[in-house]
Design a protein around this motif. Sequence first.
Motif, PDB file in Angstrom:
ATOM      1  N   ALA A   1      26.974   2.057   0.897  1.00  0.00           N
ATOM      2  CA  ALA A   1      25.701   2.667   0.508  1.00  0.00           C
ATOM      3  C   ALA A   1      25.504   4.004   1.212  1.00  0.00           C
ATOM      4  O   ALA A   1      24.915   4.941   0.640  1.00  0.00           O
ATOM      5  CB  ALA A   1      24.549   1.720   0.832  1.00  0.00           C
ATOM      6  N   GLY A   2      26.036   4.104   2.437  1.00  0.00           N
ATOM      7  CA  GLY A   2      25.942   5.358   3.178  1.00  0.00           C
ATOM      8  C   GLY A   2      26.747   6.476   2.545  1.00  0.00           C
ATOM      9  O   GLY A   2      26.519   7.661   2.850  1.00  0.00           O
ATOM     10  N   GLN A   3      27.679   6.142   1.645  1.00  0.00           N
ATOM     11  CA  GLN A   3      28.462   7.152   0.928  1.00  0.00           C
ATOM     12  C   GLN A   3      27.755   7.615  -0.346  1.00  0.00           C
ATOM     13  O   GLN A   3      28.319   8.377  -1.130  1.00  0.00           O
ATOM     14  CB  GLN A   3      29.834   6.588   0.566  1.00  0.00           C
ATOM     15  CG  GLN A   3      30.719   6.293   1.765  1.00  0.00           C
ATOM     16  CD  GLN A   3      31.087   7.557   2.531  1.00  0.00           C
ATOM     17  OE1 GLN A   3      31.409   8.584   1.936  1.00  0.00           O
ATOM     18  NE2 GLN A   3      31.021   7.484   3.856  1.00  0.00           N
ATOM     19  N   GLY A   4      26.514   7.155  -0.530  1.00  0.00           N
ATOM     20  CA  GLY A   4      25.758   7.572  -1.709  1.00  0.00           C
ATOM     21  C   GLY A   4      25.912   6.639  -2.894  1.00  0.00           C
ATOM     22  O   GLY A   4      25.460   6.965  -4.001  1.00  0.00           O
TER      23      GLY A   4
ATOM     24  N   ASP B   1      24.898   3.591  -5.109  1.00  0.00           N
ATOM     25  CA  ASP B   1      23.707   2.782  -5.357  1.00  0.00           C
ATOM     26  C   ASP B   1      24.019   1.313  -5.099  1.00  0.00           C
ATOM     27  O   ASP B   1      25.055   0.808  -5.522  1.00  0.00           O
ATOM     28  CB  ASP B   1      23.252   2.974  -6.804  1.00  0.00           C
ATOM     29  CG  ASP B   1      21.822   2.480  -7.032  1.00  0.00           C
ATOM     30  OD1 ASP B   1      21.478   1.416  -6.494  1.00  0.00           O
ATOM     31  OD2 ASP B   1      21.071   3.154  -7.763  1.00  0.00           O
ATOM     32  N   ARG B   2      23.141   0.599  -4.411  1.00  0.00           N
ATOM     33  CA  ARG B   2      23.387  -0.801  -4.073  1.00  0.00           C
ATOM     34  C   ARG B   2      23.499  -1.689  -5.321  1.00  0.00           C
ATOM     35  O   ARG B   2      24.109  -2.745  -5.264  1.00  0.00           O
ATOM     36  CB  ARG B   2      22.303  -1.323  -3.133  1.00  0.00           C
ATOM     37  CG  ARG B   2      22.423  -0.759  -1.712  1.00  0.00           C
ATOM     38  CD  ARG B   2      21.383  -1.337  -0.777  1.00  0.00           C
ATOM     39  NE  ARG B   2      21.503  -0.761   0.565  1.00  0.00           N
ATOM     40  CZ  ARG B   2      22.251  -1.269   1.548  1.00  0.00           C
ATOM     41  NH1 ARG B   2      22.939  -2.385   1.324  1.00  0.00           N
ATOM     42  NH2 ARG B   2      22.317  -0.686   2.732  1.00  0.00           N
ATOM     43  N   LYS B   3      22.909  -1.263  -6.416  1.00  0.00           N
ATOM     44  CA  LYS B   3      23.035  -2.060  -7.638  1.00  0.00           C
ATOM     45  C   LYS B   3      24.449  -1.969  -8.222  1.00  0.00           C
ATOM     46  O   LYS B   3      24.816  -2.765  -9.095  1.00  0.00           O
ATOM     47  CB  LYS B   3      22.016  -1.620  -8.681  1.00  0.00           C
ATOM     48  CG  LYS B   3      22.250  -0.237  -9.263  1.00  0.00           C
ATOM     49  CD  LYS B   3      21.177   0.108 -10.270  1.00  0.00           C
ATOM     50  CE  LYS B   3      21.415   1.492 -10.886  1.00  0.00           C
ATOM     51  NZ  LYS B   3      20.333   1.873 -11.839  1.00  0.00           N
ATOM     52  N   ASP B   4      25.239  -1.009  -7.724  1.00  0.00           N
ATOM     53  CA  ASP B   4      26.629  -0.889  -8.160  1.00  0.00           C
ATOM     54  C   ASP B   4      27.583  -1.612  -7.207  1.00  0.00           C
ATOM     55  O   ASP B   4      28.804  -1.461  -7.306  1.00  0.00           O
ATOM     56  CB  ASP B   4      27.030   0.582  -8.269  1.00  0.00           C
ATOM     57  CG  ASP B   4      26.372   1.273  -9.455  1.00  0.00           C
ATOM     58  OD1 ASP B   4      26.124   0.587 -10.460  1.00  0.00           O
ATOM     59  OD2 ASP B   4      26.118   2.495  -9.380  1.00  0.00           O
ATOM     60  N   ILE B   5      27.024  -2.393  -6.278  1.00  0.00           N
ATOM     61  CA  ILE B   5      27.817  -3.208  -5.356  1.00  0.00           C
ATOM     62  C   ILE B   5      27.515  -4.672  -5.662  1.00  0.00           C
ATOM     63  O   ILE B   5      26.381  -5.119  -5.535  1.00  0.00           O
ATOM     64  CB  ILE B   5      27.477  -2.900  -3.882  1.00  0.00           C
ATOM     65  CG1 ILE B   5      27.581  -1.384  -3.597  1.00  0.00           C
ATOM     66  CG2 ILE B   5      28.378  -3.685  -2.949  1.00  0.00           C
ATOM     67  CD1 ILE B   5      27.053  -0.990  -2.229  1.00  0.00           C
TER      68      ILE B   5
ATOM     69  N   ALA C   1      32.845  -5.957  -5.579  1.00  0.00           N
ATOM     70  CA  ALA C   1      33.290  -4.915  -6.505  1.00  0.00           C
ATOM     71  C   ALA C   1      32.330  -3.744  -6.367  1.00  0.00           C
ATOM     72  O   ALA C   1      31.111  -3.917  -6.452  1.00  0.00           O
ATOM     73  CB  ALA C   1      33.300  -5.429  -7.937  1.00  0.00           C
ATOM     74  N   VAL C   2      32.882  -2.570  -6.130  1.00  0.00           N
ATOM     75  CA  VAL C   2      32.079  -1.360  -5.953  1.00  0.00           C
ATOM     76  C   VAL C   2      32.373  -0.409  -7.108  1.00  0.00           C
ATOM     77  O   VAL C   2      33.514   0.035  -7.275  1.00  0.00           O
ATOM     78  CB  VAL C   2      32.390  -0.668  -4.610  1.00  0.00           C
ATOM     79  CG1 VAL C   2      31.511   0.570  -4.435  1.00  0.00           C
ATOM     80  CG2 VAL C   2      32.191  -1.640  -3.449  1.00  0.00           C
ATOM     81  N   LYS C   3      31.345  -0.109  -7.884  1.00  0.00           N
ATOM     82  CA  LYS C   3      31.500   0.837  -8.994  1.00  0.00           C
ATOM     83  C   LYS C   3      31.077   2.219  -8.518  1.00  0.00           C
ATOM     84  O   LYS C   3      29.931   2.432  -8.126  1.00  0.00           O
ATOM     85  CB  LYS C   3      30.661   0.405 -10.195  1.00  0.00           C
ATOM     86  CG  LYS C   3      30.901   1.254 -11.434  1.00  0.00           C
ATOM     87  CD  LYS C   3      30.176   0.677 -12.642  1.00  0.00           C
ATOM     88  CE  LYS C   3      30.519   1.451 -13.903  1.00  0.00           C
ATOM     89  NZ  LYS C   3      29.878   0.857 -15.102  1.00  0.00           N
ATOM     90  N   ILE C   4      32.008   3.152  -8.571  1.00  0.00           N
ATOM     91  CA  ILE C   4      31.772   4.511  -8.085  1.00  0.00           C
ATOM     92  C   ILE C   4      31.712   5.443  -9.287  1.00  0.00           C
ATOM     93  O   ILE C   4      32.683   5.574 -10.033  1.00  0.00           O
ATOM     94  CB  ILE C   4      32.897   4.934  -7.115  1.00  0.00           C
ATOM     95  CG1 ILE C   4      33.017   3.898  -5.986  1.00  0.00           C
ATOM     96  CG2 ILE C   4      32.631   6.326  -6.557  1.00  0.00           C
ATOM     97  CD1 ILE C   4      34.257   4.078  -5.130  1.00  0.00           C
ATOM     98  N   ARG C   5      30.574   6.065  -9.487  1.00  0.00           N
ATOM     99  CA  ARG C   5      30.355   6.893 -10.684  1.00  0.00           C
ATOM    100  C   ARG C   5      30.737   8.356 -10.486  1.00  0.00           C
ATOM    101  O   ARG C   5      30.618   9.154 -11.413  1.00  0.00           O
ATOM    102  CB  ARG C   5      28.891   6.783 -11.118  1.00  0.00           C
ATOM    103  CG  ARG C   5      28.484   5.347 -11.432  1.00  0.00           C
ATOM    104  CD  ARG C   5      27.008   5.235 -11.810  1.00  0.00           C
ATOM    105  NE  ARG C   5      26.626   3.845 -11.984  1.00  0.00           N
ATOM    106  CZ  ARG C   5      26.764   3.141 -13.102  1.00  0.00           C
ATOM    107  NH1 ARG C   5      27.284   3.728 -14.156  1.00  0.00           N
ATOM    108  NH2 ARG C   5      26.378   1.880 -13.176  1.00  0.00           N
TER     109      ARG C   5
END
Length: 247
Positions: free
Chosen positions: A95-98, A100-104, A131-135
Amino acid sequence: MSISAWAKKPSRVLVITVAGLLVAAVSGCDSAPAGPVAGPDGPVPRQVTVVGEGKVEGTPDTVTVNAAIESLAPDATAAMNQTNERMTAVIDAVAGQGIDRKDISTTQVNLQPQYGENSTINGYQASNSIAVKIRDINAASPTITAIQTTGGNATRINSVSFAIEDDSQMVKDARARAFNDAKDRAQQYAELSGLDLGTVISISEVGAATPPPTPMPRYDAAEAMSVPLSPGQQTVGFSVTVVWELG
């Protein structure tokens, strides 16, 4: 005229007559237009079945990272507590990398006994996977590094997969290319057979397989560095089978 000569005369006339009918039949076949093929249940329309291929390439704009934290401890509670503590820190670092927590999202929580000699339990292994979704493609490498450095040697980077967030237009383009490819093939077969391409009887399609996730190696926290990532190109493809009438 002898009786023997008279007996042979009708045979000659009969042969000439049959030959004349055969000539007429062949001539009629050459000049008649192509029609349906006769079948047991009536006329069957002439058909041509072809397979068309269509592909479109695009640059991925999202990354999904599957990561896990694993811990070993003498008892189940200690193993779960260690795993939960480290995973909480990992999620905060992501989350500190920007991100969104809803993408974790948590994908799996597991607790398994570890057996020693004589099948006795000598400890427990706990794991927690996310699973981390990075946009933002540019944020992928720093995020993976943050996961690794925060989780330490308990970290497992299981896979990294690239995707196109909205590929609806690419799907339409690939489908159109597949159909046009099938139509070109069918038109060629119609011309080669001296027939005309008629109406479409049926269409069926098969989508292209989704590329598998890219496995990632385990990194030592002491040697953690920026992870090089290259999204490359992603292909959206279709295979379509089309049946046309021929006239």
